[in-house]
Scaffold this motif. Structure first.
Motif, short mmCIF file in Angstrom:
data_model
loop_
_atom_site.label_atom_id
_atom_site.label_comp_id
_atom_site.label_asym_id
_atom_site.label_seq_id
_atom_site.Cartn_x
_atom_site.Cartn_y
_atom_site.Cartn_z
N ALA A 57 3.01 11.70 -10.36
CA ALA A 57 4.20 11.55 -9.52
C ALA A 57 4.10 12.32 -8.21
O ALA A 57 4.57 11.85 -7.18
CB ALA A 57 5.44 12.02 -10.29
N GLN B 235 9.50 8.91 0.20
CA GLN B 235 8.64 9.40 -0.87
C GLN B 235 9.38 10.32 -1.83
O GLN B 235 9.03 10.40 -3.02
CB GLN B 235 7.44 10.15 -0.29
N SER C 47 8.72 9.16 -5.54
CA SER C 47 8.01 10.07 -6.44
C SER C 47 8.93 10.55 -7.57
O SER C 47 8.49 10.77 -8.70
CB SER C 47 7.46 11.27 -5.67
N VAL D 23 8.88 7.95 -10.18
CA VAL D 23 7.66 8.03 -11.00
C VAL D 23 7.79 9.13 -12.05
O VAL D 23 7.42 8.96 -13.21
CB VAL D 23 6.42 8.29 -10.12
N GLU E 85 3.73 5.04 -5.00
CA GLU E 85 4.68 5.61 -5.97
C GLU E 85 5.65 4.55 -6.48
O GLU E 85 5.96 4.50 -7.68
CB GLU E 85 5.44 6.76 -5.32
N ALA F 186 -1.12 5.26 -11.99
CA ALA F 186 -1.02 6.00 -10.73
C ALA F 186 -2.32 5.92 -9.94
O ALA F 186 -2.31 5.74 -8.71
CB ALA F 186 -0.67 7.46 -11.01
#
Length: 402
Positions: free
Chosen positions: A29, A181, A185, A188, A263, A286
């Protein structure tokens, strides 16, 4: 050995595996937002830890796949013993620690499956493993998911740069994606908690079923969910800086738009798989997304040597963990002394690996150095993402002198 004692030992070992899973997979992540400077390293892992904790409570479908799918148990199947589960966990933990030492983003999930399968085959016979479930829920997702995530990330990267092509040549480049992001993230990290924490829940539930403490076919108890959520969150907070370095800079130079695309693709793939009960590797997804985003930005390059090392690690994980799990099962079959030997040897290996790692420490300060956005170099790099036709400026007519 007393049944209650071995059950407690297995639960503690399972929670330690969950802890290693957390720091092993933090990079899934947070490697890209750290690399692009979207978040400071310690803030990133703290946020990932909290979201891993929350995500662990969102679903139990993957846990049911492990507790009542891969290894047959109860009526109509072979009753796997807590001792064999203990041996499988030894195999998974040892392989997890070895790959962490070398900074390889291997699959903690496949290490767990491999260890359990190897131990079950030795202790209960090959018929104790449901290979159709292994193929359907583990092998096929391992092949399909990284490729799918890579294609989605490639497409998303192309789309992101095409939509924002008007920013080419401007001083700020595409720095706005850094804010995106933070959201992607976080998604994730939430997805990772939803998928990976459940694997340890499944192992503990399988142990309780094997010991006759819990009925066959039942899901994880509330205390199991809470314990696993806390263990993976603590592991995530400790950081996995070696693997963060590999994913953040080792595969490709990550720009904010790339990181956002990678992500988002990773989160979508993991959440969809968790809903379907696929126990896939979040690490593989990922990695596939990072490679896809690297291919999607024109002018960037993927370090295929590093990608090859990661692929070899993927291929070796399940069989290697199975071999270690099988050896641990052979030793444990001797009796209580065998379990003690497995515990001591496993602890010695983990201690040695931590000692080796301390000689070449990777921390939040030296794992990844984010690339600053200011300056012409960033603008030029962002401009290479899409092909822009150069237009010659029109010549202004000269003023006639008075």
């Amino acid at each position: 050995m007393d049944l209650t004692l071995i059950v407690v030992l297995v639960i503690l070992l399972a929670l330690f595996f969950d802890f290693t899973n957390g720091f092993h997979d933090t990079a899934n992540a947070m490697a890209t937002p750290i690399a692009t400077g979207a978040m400071r390293p310690k803030v990133a892992v703290a946020l990932a830890a909290v979201l891993n904790l929350i995500g662990a409570f969102l679903s139990t479908e993957v846990a049911k796949t492990i507790s009542g799918g891969i290894i047959k148990e109860g009526d109509g199947g072979v009753q796997i013993t807590p001792t064999l589960i203990f041996a499988g966990l030894v195999g998974a933990i040892v392989w997890n620690m070895v790959t962490w030492l070398f900074g390889l983003p291997s699959s903690s999930s496949h290490a767990l499956f491999g260890g359990l399968i190897g131990a079950a085959i030795i202790g209960a016979g090959i018929q104790s493993v449901d290979f159709l479930v292994v193929l359907d829920k583990v092998i096929l997702p391992a092949v399909i998911a990284p490729f799918t995530a890579g294609v989605v990330a490639w497409s998303a990267t192309k789309l992101a740069y095409w939509i924002t092509r008007r920013y080419d040549g401007r001083p700020d480049g595409r720095g706005g994606f850094r804010y995106g992001q933070i959201f992607s993230s976080s998604l994730v990290a939430l997805a990772h908690g939803t998928n990976d924490a459940q694997k340890t829940m499944g192992v503990i539930t399988l142990t309780l079923i094997a010991a006759g403490i819990q009925p066959t076919g039942s899901g994880p108890e509330t205390w199991v969910v809470i314990a696993c959520a806390l263990a993976i969150a603590l592991g995530t907070y400790s950081g996995g800086w070696r693997i963060i370095r590999t994913l953040g800079r080792g595969l490709t130079e990550v720009k904010p738009a790339q990181g956002f695309a990678a992500e988002t693709s990773t989160a979508a793939t993991i959440l969809a798989s968790s809903h379907l009960g696929f126990a896939l590797s979040t690490t593989q997804v990922a990695s596939g997304s990072v490679i896809g985003s690297g291919l999607g930005r024109r002018g960037s390059s993927v370090r295929w040597g590093t990608a090859g090392r990661i692929a070899i690690g993927w291929a070796l994980t399940l069989p290697s963990a199975a071999i270690v799990g099988a050896v641990a099962a052979l030793v444990a079959d001797v009796g209580p002394i065998g379990v003690v030997i497995d515990t001591l040897v496993g602890a010695a290996v983990v201690t040695y690996i931590f000692w080796r790692a301390s000689r070449n420490r990777v921390t939040s300060e030296n794992a990844v150095k984010p690339v600053p956005l200011q300056g012409k170099s960033e603008v030029a790099a962002s401009g290479k993402a899409v092909k822009i036709e150069k237009v010659k400026p029109l010549k202004r007519p000269r003023r006639e002198s008075a």
